[in-house]
Design a protein around this motif. Structure first.
Motif, mmCIF file in Angstrom:
data_model
loop_
_atom_site.group_PDB
_atom_site.id
_atom_site.type_symbol
_atom_site.label_atom_id
_atom_site.label_comp_id
_atom_site.label_asym_id
_atom_site.label_seq_id
_atom_site.Cartn_x
_atom_site.Cartn_y
_atom_site.Cartn_z
ATOM 1 N N THR A 1 0.744 10.900 -67.918
ATOM 2 C CA THR A 1 1.062 11.020 -66.503
ATOM 3 C C THR A 1 2.228 11.984 -66.341
ATOM 4 O O THR A 1 3.202 11.909 -67.087
ATOM 5 N N LYS A 2 2.135 12.875 -65.377
ATOM 6 C CA LYS A 2 3.217 13.818 -65.118
ATOM 7 C C LYS A 2 4.191 13.198 -64.129
ATOM 8 O O LYS A 2 3.797 12.669 -63.087
ATOM 9 N N TYR A 3 5.467 13.257 -64.467
ATOM 10 C CA TYR A 3 6.525 12.791 -63.576
ATOM 11 C C TYR A 3 7.435 13.969 -63.265
ATOM 12 O O TYR A 3 7.811 14.726 -64.154
ATOM 13 N N THR A 4 7.782 14.135 -62.017
ATOM 14 C CA THR A 4 8.725 15.171 -61.606
ATOM 15 C C THR A 4 9.859 14.493 -60.861
ATOM 16 O O THR A 4 9.620 13.714 -59.935
ATOM 17 N N VAL A 5 11.073 14.768 -61.282
ATOM 18 C CA VAL A 5 12.250 14.172 -60.656
ATOM 19 C C VAL A 5 13.192 15.301 -60.269
ATOM 20 O O VAL A 5 13.485 16.178 -61.076
ATOM 21 N N THR A 6 13.658 15.292 -59.040
ATOM 22 C CA THR A 6 14.635 16.270 -58.581
ATOM 23 C C THR A 6 15.961 15.562 -58.382
ATOM 24 O O THR A 6 16.027 14.545 -57.680
ATOM 25 N N LEU A 7 17.005 16.086 -59.003
ATOM 26 C CA LEU A 7 18.333 15.490 -58.925
ATOM 27 C C LEU A 7 19.299 16.474 -58.299
ATOM 28 O O LEU A 7 19.219 17.675 -58.547
ATOM 29 N N VAL A 8 20.223 15.968 -57.533
ATOM 30 C CA VAL A 8 21.301 16.785 -56.986
ATOM 31 C C VAL A 8 22.552 16.424 -57.764
ATOM 32 O O VAL A 8 22.956 15.262 -57.813
ATOM 33 N N THR A 9 23.139 17.409 -58.412
ATOM 34 C CA THR A 9 24.359 17.152 -59.170
ATOM 35 C C THR A 9 25.570 17.436 -58.293
ATOM 36 O O THR A 9 25.501 18.195 -57.330
ATOM 37 N N ASN A 10 26.679 16.808 -58.634
ATOM 38 C CA ASN A 10 27.921 17.030 -57.891
ATOM 39 C C ASN A 10 28.446 18.433 -58.173
ATOM 40 O O ASN A 10 28.169 19.013 -59.222
#
Length: 191
Positions: free
Chosen positions: A6-15
């Protein structure tokens, strides 16, 4: 988790790093961690206060992980192993004789009666002039007399190596070899 890929995509905003002070211990980092199962001691790391109650057996396979800077997850871009190795070797490269063998340097020539010299060309150009280090002892073959190594005129492409001796005939050649199977030379161009 599923039983199929399964493909998982996660977008994170860093400080923002603006105005931040970093330490001098070389331990500042941005880390991505995959926690498969945790106990009470690690519950707080994942925003919980109690131990995970899941109990299971088997394997968890993770493949084709990619980090992208920016706002969009790009399609996975695999690299050939040789390309990835060459990119890594821009930062660090180690020469040793391999399992159970000694390291033999390129043929060395006596430039004066007290020194043999050779050049070691790196497999991949380094990103900056590397710091050269060595481990284990070295000797002359034939003869077997122990010697030390000195590095000189190091560039991102090569390093000169000299080994002190006495009574050498100018222009004569010799092999410099590690004393045992553990001898090595490293070029370190880390950040």
């Amino acid at each position: 988790m599923t039983s199929s890929w399964t493909k998982y995509t996660v977008t994170l905003v860093t400080n923002s790093l603006t105005g931040k002070t970093f330490g001098t211990d070389n331990n500042d980092q941005l880390a991505i961690e995959f926690s498969v199962m945790w106990g009470a001691g690690n519950a707080a790391r994942v925003g919980d206060s109690v131990a995970e109650t899941f109990g299971g057996a088997g394997n968890i396979d993770i493949a084709q992980v990619q980090l992208c800077a920016g706002d969009v997850a790009l399609p996975f871009q695999p690299r050939h192993f040789a390309d990835e190795l060459a990119l890594c070797q821009r930062y660090y490269e180690r020469y040793d004789g391999g399992p159970g063998t000694r390291l033999n340097l390129p043929t060395s020539v006596a430039d004066i009666t007290t020194s043999y010299r050779t050049a070691l060309f790196f497999r991949v150009p380094k990103r900056v002039i590397p710091t050269m280090t060595q481990g284990g002892g070295f000797r002359f073959i034939p003869g077997g007399a122990n010697t030390t190594l000195n590095f000189f005129e190091t560039t991102p492409y090569q390093t000169g190596i000299s080994a002190p001796t006495s009574g050498a005939t100018v222009g004569s050649s010799i092999t410099i070899q590690s004393l045992d199977a553990g001898g090595w030379i490293a070029a370190d161009a880390e950040l």
